[in-house]
Design a protein around this motif. Structure first.
Motif, PDB file in Angstrom:
ATOM      1  N   ASP A 134       0.541  -0.810  -0.647  1.00  0.00           N
ATOM      2  CA  ASP A 134       0.324  -0.105   0.293  1.00  0.00           C
ATOM      3  C   ASP A 134       0.453   1.422   0.168  1.00  0.00           C
ATOM      4  N   ARG A 135       0.644   1.935  -0.639  1.00  0.00           N
ATOM      5  CA  ARG A 135       1.160   3.702  -0.787  1.00  0.00           C
ATOM      6  C   ARG A 135       1.033   4.531  -0.428  1.00  0.00           C
ATOM      7  N   CYS A 136       1.344   4.568   1.081  1.00  0.00           N
ATOM      8  CA  CYS A 136       0.770   5.566   2.172  1.00  0.00           C
ATOM      9  C   CYS A 136       1.521   5.811   3.124  1.00  0.00           C
ATOM     10  N   HIS A 137       1.839   6.883   3.741  1.00  0.00           N
ATOM     11  CA  HIS A 137       1.980   7.476   4.931  1.00  0.00           C
ATOM     12  C   HIS A 137       1.705   6.126   6.516  1.00  0.00           C
ATOM     13  N   VAL A 138       2.813   5.622   6.480  1.00  0.00           N
ATOM     14  CA  VAL A 138       2.169   4.857   8.095  1.00  0.00           C
ATOM     15  C   VAL A 138       2.528   4.737   9.449  1.00  0.00           C
ATOM     16  N   THR A 139       1.572   5.164  10.243  1.00  0.00           N
ATOM     17  CA  THR A 139       2.467   5.611  11.563  1.00  0.00           C
ATOM     18  C   THR A 139       2.154   4.319  12.729  1.00  0.00           C
ATOM     19  N   ALA A 140       1.875   3.754  12.399  1.00  0.00           N
ATOM     20  CA  ALA A 140       2.149   2.276  13.404  1.00  0.00           C
ATOM     21  C   ALA A 140       1.487   1.150  12.455  1.00  0.00           C
ATOM     22  N   MET A 141       1.910  -0.366  12.581  1.00  0.00           N
ATOM     23  CA  MET A 141       1.770  -1.504  11.953  1.00  0.00           C
ATOM     24  C   MET A 141       2.054  -2.719  12.571  1.00  0.00           C
ATOM     25  N   GLN A 142       0.698  -3.839  12.541  1.00  0.00           N
ATOM     26  CA  GLN A 142       1.668  -5.098  13.189  1.00  0.00           C
ATOM     27  C   GLN A 142       1.309  -5.868  12.359  1.00  0.00           C
ATOM     28  N   LEU A 143       1.765  -7.440  11.729  1.00  0.00           N
ATOM     29  CA  LEU A 143       1.408  -8.080  11.453  1.00  0.00           C
ATOM     30  C   LEU A 143       0.786  -8.489  12.072  1.00  0.00           C
ATOM     31  N   CYS A 144      -0.278  -9.503  12.078  1.00  0.00           N
ATOM     32  CA  CYS A 144      -1.733 -10.556  13.319  1.00  0.00           C
ATOM     33  C   CYS A 144      -2.333 -11.585  12.267  1.00  0.00           C
ATOM     34  N   GLY A 145      -1.683 -12.366  12.561  1.00  0.00           N
ATOM     35  CA  GLY A 145      -2.149 -13.317  12.098  1.00  0.00           C
ATOM     36  C   GLY A 145      -1.702 -13.553  10.182  1.00  0.00           C
ATOM     37  N   ASN A 146      -2.516 -13.052   9.755  1.00  0.00           N
ATOM     38  CA  ASN A 146      -2.340 -13.041   7.930  1.00  0.00           C
ATOM     39  C   ASN A 146      -3.389 -12.274   7.375  1.00  0.00           C
ATOM     40  N   TYR A 147      -2.834 -11.075   8.855  1.00  0.00           N
ATOM     41  CA  TYR A 147      -3.481  -9.440   8.275  1.00  0.00           C
ATOM     42  C   TYR A 147      -2.247  -8.318   8.720  1.00  0.00           C
ATOM     43  N   LEU A 148      -1.926  -7.419   8.168  1.00  0.00           N
ATOM     44  CA  LEU A 148      -1.356  -5.978   8.604  1.00  0.00           C
ATOM     45  C   LEU A 148      -2.292  -4.473   9.133  1.00  0.00           C
ATOM     46  N   TYR A 149      -3.331  -5.124   9.973  1.00  0.00           N
ATOM     47  CA  TYR A 149      -3.307  -3.659  10.382  1.00  0.00           C
ATOM     48  C   TYR A 149      -2.270  -2.092  10.700  1.00  0.00           C
ATOM     49  N   TYR A 150      -2.644  -1.401   9.977  1.00  0.00           N
ATOM     50  CA  TYR A 150      -2.182  -0.438  10.086  1.00  0.00           C
ATOM     51  C   TYR A 150      -2.315   0.766  10.352  1.00  0.00           C
ATOM     52  N   GLN A 151      -2.244   2.203  10.654  1.00  0.00           N
ATOM     53  CA  GLN A 151      -2.573   3.433  10.782  1.00  0.00           C
ATOM     54  C   GLN A 151      -2.043   3.693   9.533  1.00  0.00           C
ATOM     55  N   LYS A 152      -3.140   4.726   8.745  1.00  0.00           N
ATOM     56  CA  LYS A 152      -2.478   4.972   7.662  1.00  0.00           C
ATOM     57  C   LYS A 152      -3.212   6.983   7.598  1.00  0.00           C
ATOM     58  N   LEU A 153      -1.937   7.819   7.467  1.00  0.00           N
ATOM     59  CA  LEU A 153      -2.423   8.796   7.710  1.00  0.00           C
ATOM     60  C   LEU A 153      -2.688   9.549   6.093  1.00  0.00           C
ATOM     61  N   ASP A 154      -3.494  10.403   5.571  1.00  0.00           N
ATOM     62  CA  ASP A 154      -3.976  10.761   4.675  1.00  0.00           C
ATOM     63  C   ASP A 154      -3.751  12.286   4.795  1.00  0.00           C
ATOM     64  N   PRO A 155      -2.809  13.291   4.827  1.00  0.00           N
ATOM     65  CA  PRO A 155      -2.256  14.689   4.634  1.00  0.00           C
ATOM     66  C   PRO A 155      -3.529  14.882   4.509  1.00  0.00           C
ATOM     67  N   LYS A 156      -4.443  14.898   3.192  1.00  0.00           N
ATOM     68  CA  LYS A 156      -5.354  15.827   2.584  1.00  0.00           C
ATOM     69  C   LYS A 156      -6.938  16.060   3.678  1.00  0.00           C
ATOM     70  N   SER A 157      -7.019  14.278   4.607  1.00  0.00           N
ATOM     71  CA  SER A 157      -7.716  14.763   5.652  1.00  0.00           C
ATOM     72  C   SER A 157      -7.468  13.926   6.077  1.00  0.00           C
ATOM     73  N   SER A 158      -6.882  11.966   7.547  1.00  0.00           N
ATOM     74  CA  SER A 158      -7.789  12.197   8.632  1.00  0.00           C
ATOM     75  C   SER A 158      -6.841  11.085   8.808  1.00  0.00           C
ATOM     76  N   MET A 159      -6.382  10.180  10.047  1.00  0.00           N
ATOM     77  CA  MET A 159      -5.907   8.807  10.100  1.00  0.00           C
ATOM     78  C   MET A 159      -6.805   7.876   9.964  1.00  0.00           C
ATOM     79  N   SER A 160      -6.599   6.837  10.032  1.00  0.00           N
ATOM     80  CA  SER A 160      -7.615   5.672   9.695  1.00  0.00           C
ATOM     81  C   SER A 160      -6.669   4.635   9.475  1.00  0.00           C
ATOM     82  N   LEU A 161      -7.849   3.477  10.372  1.00  0.00           N
ATOM     83  CA  LEU A 161      -7.341   2.226  10.537  1.00  0.00           C
ATOM     84  C   LEU A 161      -7.392   1.264   9.757  1.00  0.00           C
TER      85      LEU A 161
END
Length: 345
Positions: A134-161
């Motif tokens: 994923d081409r994005c700015h990331v502020t936190a990330m963990q591999l949880c089983g078979n998924y990556l959960y991560y905080q995505k920072l969009d400079p134009k809007s806000s942060m999302s999980l």
């Protein structure tokens, strides 16, 4: 054998070879799934930018002596190898693959790497077959089983999980009322503190993507280990405490105000915030045997089975280290420096 029969045999053999090659290509492109409880890195390391990650006797690390390029080595700091260029953080390992966040991806060992790119990447443990997730700015990330959960920072809007499957499928935004830190993952559950209306301890079920309140404390950066949640006590000057999930009891481990901490096995390493006497210290899990590691202000406390790595605040190098379990003996991370110098020759 007639000419017609020979032609049929040649065509048949060719078809078999082509089918075999086609199946080989498909199978080689598959990403084997992990156990559902696979954890990419310790929450304490990830809360400290995830610069070091240990797996199966190897340590994968962002080498500050080489602009945080991705390296690997044995736990005793032998056999140091550069496996990818570019500034790396939030390193996770699961199975035969490594997942990491890049600020820029120059100098990679794979021809598919595009210079100047950023975001989440997956590669084999040797750095080959690098793939952008994923081409994005990331502020936190963990591999949880078979998924990556991560905080995505969009400079134009806000942060999302966000979450994405390790095979780069099923990418989606997790719908929650608050943005969570996904670093503390245990047995299908992410423990996190609230950030909007409260700082309660929450549990996020990764199977259902739903949350519940565990305890109405006032906490920050929870780390779960063996039935306890270790945390910074927001209401009481960010002292370090632990909460028993079984007994519903809080224990104060130190009354010092702390900036950050990391929990590993029987030890807690923590940075004391003080104008007069700041210091990196360590203690046992119950708060006993508190001792000085090094005076001063430090950050990026990352721990492996043999060493604790850290650096002075706002000074990437030198990187310091001391034995995780043995007597305190702070030295510099010379293996990382020497490997970087060799790359520059």
């Amino acid at each position: 054998m007639t000419a017609k029969q020979k032609n049929i045999l040649v065509i048949s053999i060719t078809c078999v070879i082509l089918i075999a090659l086609f199946l080989l290509i498909i199978l080689s492109g598959r990403i084997p799934l992990n156990d559902e409880n696979t954890v990419g890195n310790t929450p304490g390391n990830l809360n400290n930018n995830g610069f070091f990650c240990e797996s199966d006797g190897r340590v994968y690390f962002a080498n500050a002596y080489d602009d945080y390029s991705l390296y690997s080595m044995n736990t005793d700091e032998t056999d140091v190898k550069k496996i990818h260029g570019g500034s790396t953080s939030f390193i996770n390992v699961g199975g035969d693959y490594i997942y990491y966040v890049m600020a820029n991806a120059g100098g990679g060992s794979d021809l598919g790497t595009v210079r100047g790119s950023y975001g989440i990447y997956r590669s084999k443990l040797n750095g080959k077959s690098s793939t952008g997730m994923d081409r994005c700015h990331v502020t936190a990330m963990q591999l949880c089983g078979n998924y990556l959960y991560y905080q995505k920072l969009d400079p134009k809007s806000s942060m999302s999980l966000e979450k994405i499957k390790i095979n780069k499928k099923e990418k989606e935004t997790v719908k929650l009322d608050t943005i969570i830190n996904p670093h503390c993952f245990v047995d299908g559950t992410i423990y996190y503190n609230g950030t909007d209306q409260d700082h309660y301890l929450y549990a996020f079920n990764t199977a259902t993507d739903s949350s519940r309140v565990v305890w109405q404390g006032n906490i920050w950066n929870p780390i779960y280990q063996n039935g306890y949640v270790y945390y910074m006590d927001v209401e009481n000057n960010y002292r370090l405490c632990r909460y028993s999930l079984h007994d519903d009891v809080v224990e104060v481990l130190t009354n010092d105000r702390i900036d950050m901490f990391n929990v590993y096995d029987n030890y807690i390493y923590y940075q004391v915030s003080s104008k007069k006497s700041p210091a990196l210290k360590r203690m046992f899990l119950d708060g006993s045997s508190q001792e000085l590691v090094r005076e001063g202000v430090y950050q990026n406390i990352n721990i492996t089975s043999e060493y604790v790595y850290f650096n002075a605040f706002d000074e990437p190098v030198p990187v310091y280290k001391t034995s995780t379990y043995g007597a305190v003996n702070v030295t510099t991370f010379d293996a990382g420096m020497q490997a970087a110098l060799k790359e520059m020759e």
